[in-house]
Write an enzyme that holds these catalytic residues in place. Structure first.
Site: not given
Ligand code: ZN
Length: 418
Positions: A88, A183
Site C-alpha cells: 500500500d 502498513e
C-alpha cells in the site's frame, strides 16, 4: 555513474508498480482497507509465478502475498530468512494517476516536475537532493506521491528473487517473501500467517536513507480519557453543574508541558494529544504515548492512570474513565536475542560498499509487531526520499544497492547455522 545489471530491472519495476494505485485508507474497517491493493498483489503474484518462484500464494481474503526461494544448499545447511515489504501507499497525498518519469544524471539544480502546472522541486527546500548529483532519479509529476514507499523495496526484492532463480549456482538457504497490505494505516502485518511464511527471522525493507537499518522502535500505546459532566441552567448552576469540558482541559494542563513531540528528539519519549472534543455533558481526550525505554514507557502510562485517579478523587470515580490500549512495542528486546540478524545485515551493507548506520526510530514498523509475535524482524532502508508526498523520489542506484545488499544477505544466511 556505472550501472549494475540490476539498473534496468529495478527501474522498469518501480515505474510499473508506481502506476498502480494502492493507497490504503484510515477510515476503513474493510480488510484490506482498500480493494485496489489487490491490483498490485495480482501483478506481483503473476510476476513471481512467471520468474519461477516457489509456493506463490495470494490470500485472496486478506491480500497477503507469499512466495519462497528454495535453498540451493545441501539439506540441513544454512538458515532460512524472510523479507517483508508493503504494497500500500500512504493516504497523505493523492495516489491515483501517478506518472513516474526518469531524470538522468541529475545536475544538482531545480527539477521541473510539471511544466503545465509550474511545479518545481529545489534542493533549497529538499537538500537531500544534493546527495544524488550525477544519479538517475525516478520522480513524480508533482501532483501525486510516487509510492516508492514501499515499492522501491518491492522492486529490489523482486529483482533479487529473479536473479537468484536465474543463478542456481549461488549458495543460499531458503528465502521467504511476503507482501502485505495496509502498513501505512497501522496494519502491522496483522494478517501475515507466520506458519505459511516459513522463516523464523525476517527483515522489513522500508524507510529512507540508503544503508540505514533499524533495530529499535518506540513502545506505543493509545489512551482515551472520558469525562462525564452534569448540565444544568447556568443561572442556577452554583454547586451543581459539573463541566466535562473543564475536566478535559484540567487533565490536559496536568501533562508534562515539554514532553511533547515538538520538544523531543532522539530517545526522548512523549505524550501527544491527538484530539480533544466535547461539551458540558461529555468530553473526550485521545492521546498517544511513545518511549523507546520500556521502563520509562510504563511510567508514562502509569502517570496517565494517576492523573485520571486524581481527577476521580476530585470529581467522583464515575465522572472520569481511562482506557490505555497497546499499539506496538519496541522490537529491540526481541532483536537483541538474535545478534546474527544485525551482524549479517551490517556485513551485507558493508559488502555493498555502504556504511551501515542505525537510528533509534521514532515510530513503529510492521517489524515491531512481527518481532513480538515471534518473527524477529529489523528494518532495512528502502532508499526512497520525501515519502508520503508529491515530491517523493527514488534514486535508481539506491534500489540497485539494495539488490546487492539482499544478495549478500542471502549468501551470509547460507553460511549461518540454524
Ligand atoms: Zn513504508
Amino acid at each position: 555513474m556505472d550501472r549494475t545489471p540490476f539498473y534496468e530491472r529495478v527501474k522498469e519495476r518501480l515505474i510499473r508498480y508506481a502506476r498502480v494505485d494502492t493507497q490504503s485508507a484510515r477510515a476503513s474497517d474493510a480488510v484490506p482497507t482498500t480493494k485496489k491493493q489487490f491490483d498490485l498483489a495480482y501483478m506481483l503474484r503473476d510476476e513471481l509465478i512467471g520468474m519461477g518462484a516457489s509456493n506463490v500464494w495470494l490470500d485472496e481474503e486478506k491480500c497477503v502475498l507469499y512466495a519462497a526461494l528454495p535453498s540451493t544448499l545441501p539439506p540441513g545447511r544454512g538458515m532460512a530468512f524472510g523479507l517483508v515489504t508493503h504494497m500500500d501507499t500512504a493516504p497523505d497525498a493523492p495516489g491515483a494517476g501517478c506518472k513516474p518519469w526518469v531524470l538522468t544524471d541529475y545536475d544538482g539544480g531545480d527539477i521541473l516536475l510539471n511544466a503545465e502546472k509550474g511545479i518545481f522541486m529545489s534542493p533549497r527546500e529538499f537538500p537531500n537532493l544534493l546527495d544524488y548529483v550525477g544519479q538517475d532519479l525516478i520522480l513524480t509529476d508533482g501532483t501525486t506521491l510516487l509510492g516508492g514507499d514501499d515499492k522501491a523495496a518491492i522492486a529490489a526484492v523482486m529483482t533479487m528473487a529473479e536473479y537468484l532463480i536465474q543463478h542456481p549456482e549461488l549458495p543460499h538457504g531458503p528465502i521467504a517473501l511476503a507482501f502485505t497490505p495496509d502498513e501505512e494505516v497501522g496494519g502491522l502485518a496483522r494478517d501475515l500467517d507466520l506458519d505459511r511464511f516459513g522463516a523464523g527471522v525476517a527483515y522489513t525493507l522500508d524507510g529512507d536513507y540508503l544503508g540505514y537499518y533499524e533495530d529499535e522502535t518506540f513502545n506505543a500505546s493509545h489512551a482515551t480519557l472520558t469525562f462525564r459532566g452534569r448540565s444544568v441552567h447556568t443561572g442556577t448552576a452554583k454547586g451543581i453543574l459539573i463541566n466535562a469540558a473543564d475536566m478535559a482541559a484540567e487533565f490536559v494542563s496536568l501533562l508534562p508541558p515539554l514532553e511533547k513531540p515538538q520538544f523531543t528528539e532522539g530517545r526522548e519519549g512523549f505524550f501527544h494529544i491527538v484530539s480533544v472534543h466535547g461539551a458540558v455533558e461529555k468530553a473526550q481526550v485521545d492521546l498517544i504515548v511513545r518511549d523507546h525505554d520500556g521502563a520509562i514507557f510504563a511510567r508514562r502510562e502509569q502517570l496517565l492512570r494517576d492523573l485520571a485517579a486524581k481527577l476521580q478523587a476530585k470529581y467522583g470515580a464515575e465522572r472520569v474513565s481511562i482506557t490505555v490500549t497497546p499499539t506496538y512495542r519496541n522490537m529491540k528486546e526481541v532483536i537483541d536475542r538474535y545478534p546474527f540478524l544485525i551482524d549479517n545485515l551490517k556485513k551485507a551493507i558493508l559488502l555493498a560498499g555502504l556504511t551501515p548506520q542505525s537510528i533509534a526510530f521514532r515510530g513503529g514498523t510492521d517489524g515491531s509487531a512481527l518481532s513480538h509475535r515471534g518473527l524477529p524482524c529489523p528494518n532495512l532502508s528502502a532508499g526512497y526520499e520525501n515519502a508520503h508526498g508529491r515530491f517523493e523520489y527514488v534514486p535508481i542506484r539506491s534500489m540497485e544497492k539494495n539488490v546487492e545488499i539482499l544478495l549478500h544477505l542471502s549468501r551470509l544466511f547460507g553460511e549461518t547455522e540454524a
